[in-house]
Design an enzyme around this catalytic site. Structure first.
Site, mmCIF file in Angstrom:
data_model
loop_
_atom_site.group_PDB
_atom_site.id
_atom_site.type_symbol
_atom_site.label_atom_id
_atom_site.label_comp_id
_atom_site.label_asym_id
_atom_site.label_seq_id
_atom_site.Cartn_x
_atom_site.Cartn_y
_atom_site.Cartn_z
ATOM 1 N N GLY A 32 0.803 -1.210 0.000
ATOM 2 C CA GLY A 32 0.000 0.000 0.000
ATOM 3 C C GLY A 32 0.835 1.258 0.000
ATOM 4 N N HIS A 35 2.247 4.677 -5.020
ATOM 5 C CA HIS A 35 2.832 5.788 -5.770
ATOM 6 C C HIS A 35 2.950 5.352 -7.231
ATOM 7 C CE1 HIS A 35 6.436 3.373 -5.511
ATOM 8 N NE2 HIS A 35 6.402 3.425 -4.192
ATOM 9 N N ASP A 36 3.571 6.215 -8.043
ATOM 10 C CA ASP A 36 3.616 5.921 -9.479
ATOM 11 C C ASP A 36 4.399 4.643 -9.810
ATOM 12 O OD1 ASP A 36 1.978 7.966 -10.216
ATOM 13 O OD2 ASP A 36 3.600 9.371 -10.668
ATOM 14 N N GLY A 37 5.305 4.235 -8.912
ATOM 15 C CA GLY A 37 6.011 2.965 -9.120
ATOM 16 C C GLY A 37 5.015 1.805 -9.106
ATOM 17 N N HIS A 38 4.058 1.852 -8.177
ATOM 18 C CA HIS A 38 3.034 0.800 -8.123
ATOM 19 C C HIS A 38 2.123 0.877 -9.351
ATOM 20 C CE1 HIS A 38 3.901 1.312 -3.693
ATOM 21 N NE2 HIS A 38 4.092 0.015 -3.854
ATOM 22 N N GLN A 62 7.759 -9.518 7.752
ATOM 23 C CA GLN A 62 8.979 -9.053 7.087
ATOM 24 C C GLN A 62 9.595 -7.837 7.779
ATOM 25 O OE1 GLN A 62 6.611 -8.361 3.315
ATOM 26 N NE2 GLN A 62 8.085 -6.718 3.036
ATOM 27 N N LYS A 152 13.240 -2.262 -8.306
ATOM 28 C CA LYS A 152 13.893 -1.509 -7.231
ATOM 29 C C LYS A 152 14.308 -2.457 -6.103
ATOM 30 C CE LYS A 152 12.087 1.235 -3.987
ATOM 31 N NZ LYS A 152 12.833 0.811 -2.785
ATOM 32 N N GLN A 156 14.785 -8.917 -3.598
ATOM 33 C CA GLN A 156 13.455 -9.526 -3.423
ATOM 34 C C GLN A 156 13.014 -10.211 -4.717
ATOM 35 O OE1 GLN A 156 9.992 -7.644 -1.342
ATOM 36 N NE2 GLN A 156 9.364 -7.065 -3.388
HETATM 37 O O1 PAF Z 1 7.736 -5.164 -2.099
HETATM 38 C C1 PAF Z 1 6.815 -5.125 -1.256
HETATM 39 O O2 PAF Z 1 6.030 -4.169 -1.158
HETATM 40 C C2 PAF Z 1 6.648 -6.295 -0.306
HETATM 41 O O3 PAF Z 1 7.872 -6.816 0.076
HETATM 42 C C3 PAF Z 1 5.719 -7.390 -0.849
HETATM 43 C C4 PAF Z 1 6.300 -8.035 -2.100
HETATM 44 C C5 PAF Z 1 4.360 -6.792 -1.165
HETATM 45 C C6 PAF Z 1 5.537 -8.491 0.186
HETATM 46 O O4 PAF Z 1 4.972 -7.990 1.360
#
Ligand code: PAF
Length: 283
Positions: A32, A35-38, A62, A152, A156
């Protein structure tokens, strides 16, 4: 405006209607504070699949002790409005109880393996086990035909691909280039926590990546970025490294030819920021 669902039953009911209609589904996992990256992730998803589910869940697994889980920005209604001009069909925003009915601490963990203890994982023990645990669970809940992640968070992305391979999931992982603001700073939900002065100081990060990309060898690129960030006001460096993009292991040979990923992590005004750049050498 996308619909928002909070329960597994609602999510899976809608998912089933799409399955019956023969529609493909892309998943965009997020925490959540969009921003524009999402938005770029959503655009990639909606241009490859008939339907798009964007999940919003701030995953306690995490975050380590003393990290910013409580302070992490949460803005579900603003996030819903932000997606109004996208083709995202559904926001899945579960509570911790919906995501982990057995209790977050009792959820069987997906291990990130030894690579999960390096770089981000060295500074944030258990972080990647937490990421993979929630990502795997989202895959199980949503049953997507593809999933989209940003470059970015390069480590991950690498570990998610590794998990998909290890678990023999037939799930394409689409990746999207980092989106930057006009100063070159990589967009991140954490940027909202930067003071005005820290935001100005953060410009040294893209500058270090730019200067490094002009070097002739991988190790020169690393050293160049290290020097810039070590002398940048307000910046405390965690790591600056060049890794082999195929293994995510550090490069030690200056004679490396081919792709190398320069990865950096710093803290600025109490905010942890990461960035990276794919470089190419030789041949
Ligand atoms: O990159 C993120 O925002 C988080 O690490 C993810 C992949 C949604 C997992 O909670």
């Amino acid at each position: 405006m996308p619909a928002i669902v909070h329960s597994l039953a609602e999510l899976q009911g809608i998912r089933e209607t799409w399955r019956i209609a023969g529609e493909s589904v892309a998943l965009v996992p997020t925490m959540g504070s969009l921003h524009d990256g999402h938005k770029a992730l959503a655009l990639e998803a909606t241009s490859h699949a008939d339907r798009c589910v964007l999940s919003i869940f701030v995953n306690p697994l995490q975050f380590g002790a003393g990290e910013d889980f409580e302070e992490y920005p949460r803005s579900l209604l603003a996030d819903e409005a932000f997606l109004a001009d996208t083709l995202v069909d559904l926001i899945f925003a579960p509570s911790v109880d919906v995501m982990y009915p057995e209790g977050a601490d009792s959820a069987p963990s997906v291990s990130a393996g030894p690579l999960g203890d390096t770089f981000e994982g060295a500074s944030r023990p258990g972080h990647f086990d937490g990421v993979l645990t929630v990502v795997k669970r989202l895959f199980d809940y949503v049953s997507p035909d593809m999933a989209v992640f940003g470059c970015k968070d390069a480590q991950q992305l690498f570990l998610v691909r590794q998990m998909v391979e290890d678990h023999h999931l037939t799930l394409p992982i689409l990746e999207v280039e980092t989106v930057r603001d006009s100063s070159g700073l990589a967009l991140s939900s954490r940027n909202a926590q930067l003071s005005e002065i820290a935001r100005t100081q953060a410009r040294e990060i893209p500058r270090a990546l730019d200067e490094a990309s002009r070097q002739l060898t991988a190790l020169d690129a690393r050293d160049c970025a290290r020097d810039i960030l070590a002398s940048a006001p307000g910046v405390s460096v965690d790591y600056v490294e060049v890794v082999n993009p195929d293994t995510f292991l550090p490069l030690h040979k200056d004679a490396h030819a081919g792709d190398a990923r320069l990865i950096v992590a710093v803290t600025l005004g109490g905010v942890r920021l990461i960035d990276n750049r794919l470089l190419h050498f030789g041949q």
